[in-house]
Design a protein around this motif. Structure first.
Motif, PDB file in Angstrom:
ATOM      1  N   ILE A   1       0.840  -1.207   0.000  1.00 41.13           N
ATOM      2  CA  ILE A   1       0.000   0.000   0.000  1.00 41.13           C
ATOM      3  C   ILE A   1       0.870   1.250   0.000  1.00 41.13           C
ATOM      4  O   ILE A   1       0.652   2.170  -0.792  1.00 41.13           O
ATOM      5  CB  ILE A   1      -0.974  -0.009   1.199  1.00 41.13           C
ATOM      6  CG1 ILE A   1      -2.005  -1.115   1.017  1.00 41.13           C
ATOM      7  CG2 ILE A   1      -1.644   1.351   1.367  1.00 41.13           C
ATOM      8  CD1 ILE A   1      -2.854  -1.396   2.261  1.00 41.13           C
TER       9      ILE A   1
ATOM     10  N   LYS B   1       1.125   3.729  -3.252  1.00 47.74           N
ATOM     11  CA  LYS B   1       0.585   5.084  -3.041  1.00 47.74           C
ATOM     12  C   LYS B   1       1.657   6.131  -3.314  1.00 47.74           C
ATOM     13  O   LYS B   1       1.377   7.183  -3.895  1.00 47.74           O
ATOM     14  CB  LYS B   1       0.019   5.235  -1.618  1.00 47.74           C
ATOM     15  CG  LYS B   1      -0.770   6.514  -1.430  1.00 47.74           C
ATOM     16  CD  LYS B   1      -1.981   6.570  -2.344  1.00 47.74           C
ATOM     17  CE  LYS B   1      -2.723   7.886  -2.226  1.00 47.74           C
ATOM     18  NZ  LYS B   1      -3.816   7.995  -3.197  1.00 47.74           N
TER      19      LYS B   1
ATOM     20  N   VAL C   1      -7.282  -1.219   0.052  1.00 46.24           N
ATOM     21  CA  VAL C   1      -7.391  -0.591   1.372  1.00 46.24           C
ATOM     22  C   VAL C   1      -8.787  -0.795   1.955  1.00 46.24           C
ATOM     23  O   VAL C   1      -8.940  -1.111   3.145  1.00 46.24           O
ATOM     24  CB  VAL C   1      -7.046   0.917   1.296  1.00 46.24           C
ATOM     25  CG1 VAL C   1      -7.368   1.624   2.600  1.00 46.24           C
ATOM     26  CG2 VAL C   1      -5.577   1.101   0.951  1.00 46.24           C
TER      27      VAL C   1
ATOM     28  N   TYR D   1      -1.842   3.846   3.871  1.00 48.83           N
ATOM     29  CA  TYR D   1      -2.304   4.667   2.753  1.00 48.83           C
ATOM     30  C   TYR D   1      -1.908   6.134   2.965  1.00 48.83           C
ATOM     31  O   TYR D   1      -1.379   6.788   2.068  1.00 48.83           O
ATOM     32  CB  TYR D   1      -3.823   4.529   2.621  1.00 48.83           C
ATOM     33  CG  TYR D   1      -4.418   5.176   1.406  1.00 48.83           C
ATOM     34  CD1 TYR D   1      -4.502   4.493   0.196  1.00 48.83           C
ATOM     35  CD2 TYR D   1      -4.937   6.459   1.457  1.00 48.83           C
ATOM     36  CE1 TYR D   1      -5.065   5.079  -0.927  1.00 48.83           C
ATOM     37  CE2 TYR D   1      -5.498   7.053   0.350  1.00 48.83           C
ATOM     38  CZ  TYR D   1      -5.569   6.355  -0.849  1.00 48.83           C
ATOM     39  OH  TYR D   1      -6.132   6.954  -1.953  1.00 48.83           O
TER      40      TYR D   1
END
Length: 169
Positions: A6, A10, A50, A64
């Motif tokens: 993640i 991101k 997520v 995140y």
């Protein structure tokens, strides 16, 4: 492992987003649109990852958010290194320093326009230049080496037409 996935994705997504926005504002719409396709594809994958079982695994939110924050920072660093576009530099110096500085800058390949001005207590020269963003730092250093009391301002610009070394659109 999912948290690292993640954060990393991101970071990539937000960095791409930062570069895309700059490209679009600099007039590179086609490249920006192309990049947007990959950016939104990554976003959909990330958000679905997520949101899946988020109530049981709230650390996904932190991963995140961390990726988002780091991506903003790295995206701005990347954009600065790419240095797309032009900057307008204005340099104000005492009158006696204007022509020698302009000559020195021209010898280094910079286009310089000189304008006479009046300061509070001395006549001045205002040097105006359009410089590729990648070369701004070097130009500022060159000016500071020879004119420690120069007033230097830099603004990002979107040239429309004409000028030395500029593409005519």
């Amino acid at each position: 492992m999912i948290y690292l996935f993640i954060v990393m994705f991101k970071i990539v997504e937000v960095s791409i987003s930062t570069v895309r926005i700059v490209l679009i504002t600099k007039g590179e719409r086609k490249i920006g649109a192309f990049i947007a396709f990959f950016e939104v594809s990554l976003w959909v994958i990330l958000v679905s990852t997520v949101l899946n079982n988020i109530a049981e695994n709230p650390l996904k939110i932190i991963a995140y958010a961390l990726g988002f924050a780091i991506g903003n920072f790295l995206g701005s660093v990347l954009e600065e290194r790419i240095g797309i576009g032009m900057s307008e530099m204005t340099v104000i110096v005492r009158e006696e320093h204007g022509l020698p500085l302009a000559t020195q800058l021209r010898e280094k390949g910079y286009a310089v326009t000189l304008i006479h001005g009046e300061g509070k207590s001395h006549p001045r020269f205002v040097l105006m230049m359009y410089v590729p963003r990648k070369k701004v730092k070097g130009c500022v250093e060159l000016i500071k080496e020879t004119q420690e009391n120069a007033v230097i301002t830099v603004s990002d610009k979107k040239p429309i037409y004409g000028g030395f070394g500029m593409i005519r659109k």
